[in-house]
Design a protein around this motif. Structure first.
Motif, PDB file in Angstrom:
ATOM      1  N   VAL A   1       0.844  -1.197   0.000  1.00  0.00           N
ATOM      2  CA  VAL A   1       0.000   0.000   0.000  1.00  0.00           C
ATOM      3  C   VAL A   1       0.876   1.243   0.000  1.00  0.00           C
ATOM      4  N   ASP A   2       0.512   2.200  -0.835  1.00  0.00           N
ATOM      5  CA  ASP A   2       1.178   3.501  -0.821  1.00  0.00           C
ATOM      6  C   ASP A   2       0.336   4.446   0.014  1.00  0.00           C
ATOM      7  N   PRO A   3       0.710   4.688   1.280  1.00  0.00           N
ATOM      8  CA  PRO A   3      -0.131   5.525   2.145  1.00  0.00           C
ATOM      9  C   PRO A   3      -0.093   6.997   1.785  1.00  0.00           C
ATOM     10  N   ALA A   4       0.910   7.408   0.994  1.00  0.00           N
ATOM     11  CA  ALA A   4       1.039   8.824   0.632  1.00  0.00           C
ATOM     12  C   ALA A   4       0.222   9.190  -0.590  1.00  0.00           C
ATOM     13  N   ALA A   5      -0.268   8.190  -1.305  1.00  0.00           N
ATOM     14  CA  ALA A   5      -1.036   8.451  -2.524  1.00  0.00           C
ATOM     15  C   ALA A   5      -2.453   8.909  -2.173  1.00  0.00           C
ATOM     16  N   THR A   6      -3.072   9.618  -3.090  1.00  0.00           N
ATOM     17  CA  THR A   6      -4.480   9.971  -2.981  1.00  0.00           C
ATOM     18  C   THR A   6      -5.146   9.666  -4.319  1.00  0.00           C
ATOM     19  N   ARG A   7      -6.466   9.483  -4.280  1.00  0.00           N
ATOM     20  CA  ARG A   7      -7.196   9.216  -5.514  1.00  0.00           C
ATOM     21  C   ARG A   7      -8.617   9.700  -5.360  1.00  0.00           C
ATOM     22  N   VAL A   8      -9.210  10.043  -6.483  1.00  0.00           N
ATOM     23  CA  VAL A   8     -10.625  10.392  -6.520  1.00  0.00           C
ATOM     24  C   VAL A   8     -11.382   9.175  -7.026  1.00  0.00           C
ATOM     25  N   VAL A   9     -12.345   8.725  -6.261  1.00  0.00           N
ATOM     26  CA  VAL A   9     -13.049   7.484  -6.581  1.00  0.00           C
ATOM     27  C   VAL A   9     -13.974   7.681  -7.772  1.00  0.00           C
ATOM     28  N   ASP A  10     -13.875   6.768  -8.723  1.00  0.00           N
ATOM     29  CA  ASP A  10     -14.739   6.748  -9.903  1.00  0.00           C
ATOM     30  C   ASP A  10     -15.260   5.328 -10.048  1.00  0.00           C
ATOM     31  N   GLY A  11     -16.553   5.139  -9.802  1.00  0.00           N
ATOM     32  CA  GLY A  11     -17.130   3.809  -9.862  1.00  0.00           C
ATOM     33  C   GLY A  11     -16.957   3.138 -11.201  1.00  0.00           C
ATOM     34  N   ALA A  12     -16.947   3.908 -12.275  1.00  0.00           N
ATOM     35  CA  ALA A  12     -16.826   3.335 -13.614  1.00  0.00           C
ATOM     36  C   ALA A  12     -15.444   2.749 -13.865  1.00  0.00           C
ATOM     37  N   GLU A  13     -14.456   3.153 -13.070  1.00  0.00           N
ATOM     38  CA  GLU A  13     -13.092   2.669 -13.269  1.00  0.00           C
ATOM     39  C   GLU A  13     -12.736   1.502 -12.359  1.00  0.00           C
ATOM     40  N   GLN A  14     -13.685   1.058 -11.536  1.00  0.00           N
ATOM     41  CA  GLN A  14     -13.396  -0.026 -10.609  1.00  0.00           C
ATOM     42  C   GLN A  14     -13.578  -1.390 -11.271  1.00  0.00           C
ATOM     43  N   ALA A  15     -13.017  -2.411 -10.632  1.00  0.00           N
ATOM     44  CA  ALA A  15     -13.061  -3.750 -11.204  1.00  0.00           C
ATOM     45  C   ALA A  15     -14.395  -4.442 -10.986  1.00  0.00           C
ATOM     46  N   THR A  16     -15.144  -4.029  -9.969  1.00  0.00           N
ATOM     47  CA  THR A  16     -16.454  -4.602  -9.742  1.00  0.00           C
ATOM     48  C   THR A  16     -17.363  -4.316 -10.934  1.00  0.00           C
ATOM     49  N   ALA A  17     -18.335  -5.202 -11.158  1.00  0.00           N
ATOM     50  CA  ALA A  17     -19.251  -5.031 -12.288  1.00  0.00           C
ATOM     51  C   ALA A  17     -20.286  -3.950 -12.048  1.00  0.00           C
ATOM     52  N   SER A  18     -20.422  -3.479 -10.810  1.00  0.00           N
ATOM     53  CA  SER A  18     -21.418  -2.460 -10.483  1.00  0.00           C
ATOM     54  C   SER A  18     -20.747  -1.153 -10.098  1.00  0.00           C
ATOM     55  N   THR A  19     -21.500  -0.078 -10.187  1.00  0.00           N
ATOM     56  CA  THR A  19     -20.927   1.255  -9.984  1.00  0.00           C
ATOM     57  C   THR A  19     -21.490   1.967  -8.763  1.00  0.00           C
ATOM     58  N   ASN A  20     -22.236   1.259  -7.914  1.00  0.00           N
ATOM     59  CA  ASN A  20     -22.929   1.924  -6.806  1.00  0.00           C
ATOM     60  C   ASN A  20     -22.037   2.133  -5.590  1.00  0.00           C
ATOM     61  N   THR A  21     -20.931   2.860  -5.815  1.00  0.00           N
ATOM     62  CA  THR A  21     -20.051   3.230  -4.707  1.00  0.00           C
ATOM     63  C   THR A  21     -20.529   4.527  -4.068  1.00  0.00           C
ATOM     64  N   PRO A  22     -20.599   4.591  -2.743  1.00  0.00           N
ATOM     65  CA  PRO A  22     -21.001   5.833  -2.080  1.00  0.00           C
ATOM     66  C   PRO A  22     -19.872   6.856  -2.007  1.00  0.00           C
ATOM     67  N   PHE A  23     -18.688   6.461  -2.468  1.00  0.00           N
ATOM     68  CA  PHE A  23     -17.526   7.343  -2.368  1.00  0.00           C
ATOM     69  C   PHE A  23     -17.172   8.007  -3.693  1.00  0.00           C
ATOM     70  N   ARG A  24     -18.021   7.902  -4.685  1.00  0.00           N
ATOM     71  CA  ARG A  24     -17.717   8.476  -5.994  1.00  0.00           C
ATOM     72  C   ARG A  24     -17.483   9.984  -5.855  1.00  0.00           C
ATOM     73  N   GLY A  25     -16.449  10.451  -6.536  1.00  0.00           N
ATOM     74  CA  GLY A  25     -16.100  11.864  -6.495  1.00  0.00           C
ATOM     75  C   GLY A  25     -15.374  12.291  -5.236  1.00  0.00           C
ATOM     76  N   ARG A  26     -15.182  11.389  -4.308  1.00  0.00           N
ATOM     77  CA  ARG A  26     -14.532  11.719  -3.039  1.00  0.00           C
ATOM     78  C   ARG A  26     -13.048  11.369  -3.125  1.00  0.00           C
ATOM     79  N   GLU A  27     -12.196  12.248  -2.626  1.00  0.00           N
ATOM     80  CA  GLU A  27     -10.769  11.975  -2.580  1.00  0.00           C
ATOM     81  C   GLU A  27     -10.463  11.162  -1.332  1.00  0.00           C
ATOM     82  N   LEU A  28      -9.815  10.018  -1.529  1.00  0.00           N
ATOM     83  CA  LEU A  28      -9.443   9.139  -0.426  1.00  0.00           C
ATOM     84  C   LEU A  28      -7.937   8.899  -0.437  1.00  0.00           C
ATOM     85  N   PRO A  29      -7.349   8.687   0.735  1.00  0.00           N
ATOM     86  CA  PRO A  29      -5.910   8.424   0.798  1.00  0.00           C
ATOM     87  C   PRO A  29      -5.605   6.954   0.556  1.00  0.00           C
ATOM     88  N   GLY A  30      -4.362   6.690   0.177  1.00  0.00           N
ATOM     89  CA  GLY A  30      -3.893   5.314   0.059  1.00  0.00           C
ATOM     90  C   GLY A  30      -4.220   4.691  -1.281  1.00  0.00           C
TER      91      GLY A  30
END
Length: 439
Positions: free
Chosen positions: A387-416
């Motif tokens: 894990v890279d704890p210094a990294a950050t990312r903006v969550v995009d459900g369409a870019e995830q490996a799961t077949a569904s996009t119903n993430t409650p964190f979409r558009g939110r910047e999260l660490p790691g």
């Protein structure tokens, strides 16, 4: 043929950098940084990366069989690997329900063939999840899947006689009943947490006591029977108090909290976005604080995702018609870092405990030839996440490996960021991307 991978400069559970040498499925050596011989070995530059034991999820919905339009075992376990997991427990509310040895063996074999993570089916407590007749608990325990966790999750085992019988039955093979704590009569028609927000926006409320009443009953039943009880997706301050009380009495109870209950509150329902409709519902800021404190002091044993993928049709509709549930496998570690590590409540060794060692122990998969949740030590299985704890990312459900996009964190910047995942020394994720594998 011997295969060797060197994780150069990795920091086990956030400690000093070392070279972790993975060979033939185990951690073969732990050497001073930069000293491992790389001749004939694959080398991964892990400078600045935290190494954790592969994560274990005690609560995943993979939807297969029956709802492959929302998720398959292959797509869900691929998402799990991307999130740093090396083992998941697949909940029983499939179609058909996983209430027989045949169905749990089917899930187990499909997961094994997919090869992304170890899949451990959860067996239903009752036939068809209807809460009236015990399912084939013993047959599922004796099957090739070796089921040890039983749950009607999605529904509560509301009948106290059936719950007592289930607790008594699983003692014979050291199983555990994982309860979805929801008193059905108190939540008829409920849409969200009962409180100020539900009153203001006009949605039927789901009172905290509906969860707490079942937990109170079940810890007393577990104490009476002398059996293991696990509380799924604990979400209220009162529930934390009840589990804390039960543990002080010596009751063999464990509990989990989801990432979304560690971070999100019922204020998000104000826009009627069904992405935030979940069971149990998002609670108040006071509840969020209580579950964080409970996780930090050990009252809550683990973090479990309750990954619940849904089709767009089941979520892209009005709130009342929408399905309950959120995805979570690919964001769990980041949310734990944001809420517990970066706030100073926990360190990386604690993360390894609540996301790896403890869930493996509760599920009884912490020993044997495919053991999970083991420490990063010489001779232990090479289940490792970088894990890279210094990294950050903006969550995009369409870019995830799961077949569904119903993430409650979409558009939110999260660490790691999960950089790499290894299942018994074999890379399932490298450079942040899943690696196509065969079992």
């Amino acid at each position: 043929m011997s295969t060797t991978t060197i994780l150069r400069g990795a920091r086990p559970t956030g400690g000093d950098p070392v070279d972790l040498v993975l060979r033939d499925g185990v951690i073969a050596e732990i050497l001073d940084e930069g000293t491992a011989s790389h001749e004939g070995a694959a080398v991964v530059d892990a400078t600045g990366l935290v190494a954790l034991p592969g994560l274990v999820d005690l609560h995943t919905h993979l939807r297969e069989p029956g709802r492959e339009d929302a998720e398959t075992i292959a797509s869900g376990t691929r998402a799990a690997a991307a999130g740093g997991f090396t083992a998941v427990h697949a909940m029983a509310n499939t179609t058909p329900v996983a209430d027989t040895a045949g169905v749990v063996e089917q899930v187990w074999r499909i997961g094994r063939d997919a090869g992304w993570v170890d899949v451990h089916p959860v067996g239903a407590v009752s036939v068809g999840l209807d809460g009236t007749q015990l399912a084939e608990l013993g047959a599922m325990a004796d099957s090739a899947a070796r089921v040890r966790v039983f749950s009607d999750d999605g529904k509560c085992v509301h009948d106290p006689i059936l719950m007592r019988r289930a607790l008594e039955y699983v003692k014979a093979f050291d199983g555990v009943v994982a309860q979805h704590a929801q008193e059905p009569r108190l939540t008829e028609g409920a849409q969200m947490n009962e409180g100020v927000v539900s009153a203001e926006i006009g949605l039927t409320g789901w009172p905290a006591v509906a969860e707490e009443a079942i937990i109170a009953r079940d810890v007393l039943l577990a104490e009476h029977v002398g059996s293991r009880l696990h509380v799924c997706h604990l979400s209220t301050a009162g529930s934390v108090d009840l589990v804390r009380w039960a543990k002080k009495r010596g009751v063999d109870v464990t509990a989990e909290v989801t990432p979304h209950h560690l971070l999100l509150t019922d204020d998000l329902a104000r826009d009627y976005d069904p992405t935030f409709k979940v069971n149990p519902p998002l609670r108040t800021a006071e509840d969020v604080e209580a579950v964080r404190a409970g996780l930090a002091d050990g009252t809550i044993d683990i973090v479990a995702t309750d990954h619940a993928p849904h089709t767009r049709e089941d979520k892209d509709c009005e709130w009342a018609a929408a399905a309950f549930g959120m995805t979570g496998l690919e964001t769990a570690l980041s949310v734990v870092q944001a809420t517990m590590v970066d706030t100073g409540r926990m360190n990386w060794a604690d993360v390894a405990r609540v996301l790896s060692a403890a869930p493996a122990r509760i599920g009884r998969i912490d020993s044997g030839d495919r053991a999970q949740g083991r420490p990063l030590a010489v001779g232990e299985p090479a289940n490792v996440v970088l894990v890279d704890p210094a990294a950050t990312r903006v969550v995009d459900g369409a870019e995830q490996a799961t077949a569904s996009t119903n993430t409650p964190f979409r558009g939110r910047e999260l660490p790691g960021r999960v950089v790499a995942t290894f299942l018994r020394g074999r890379a399932t994720v490298l450079d942040g991307s899943p690696v196509e594998v065969t079992a």
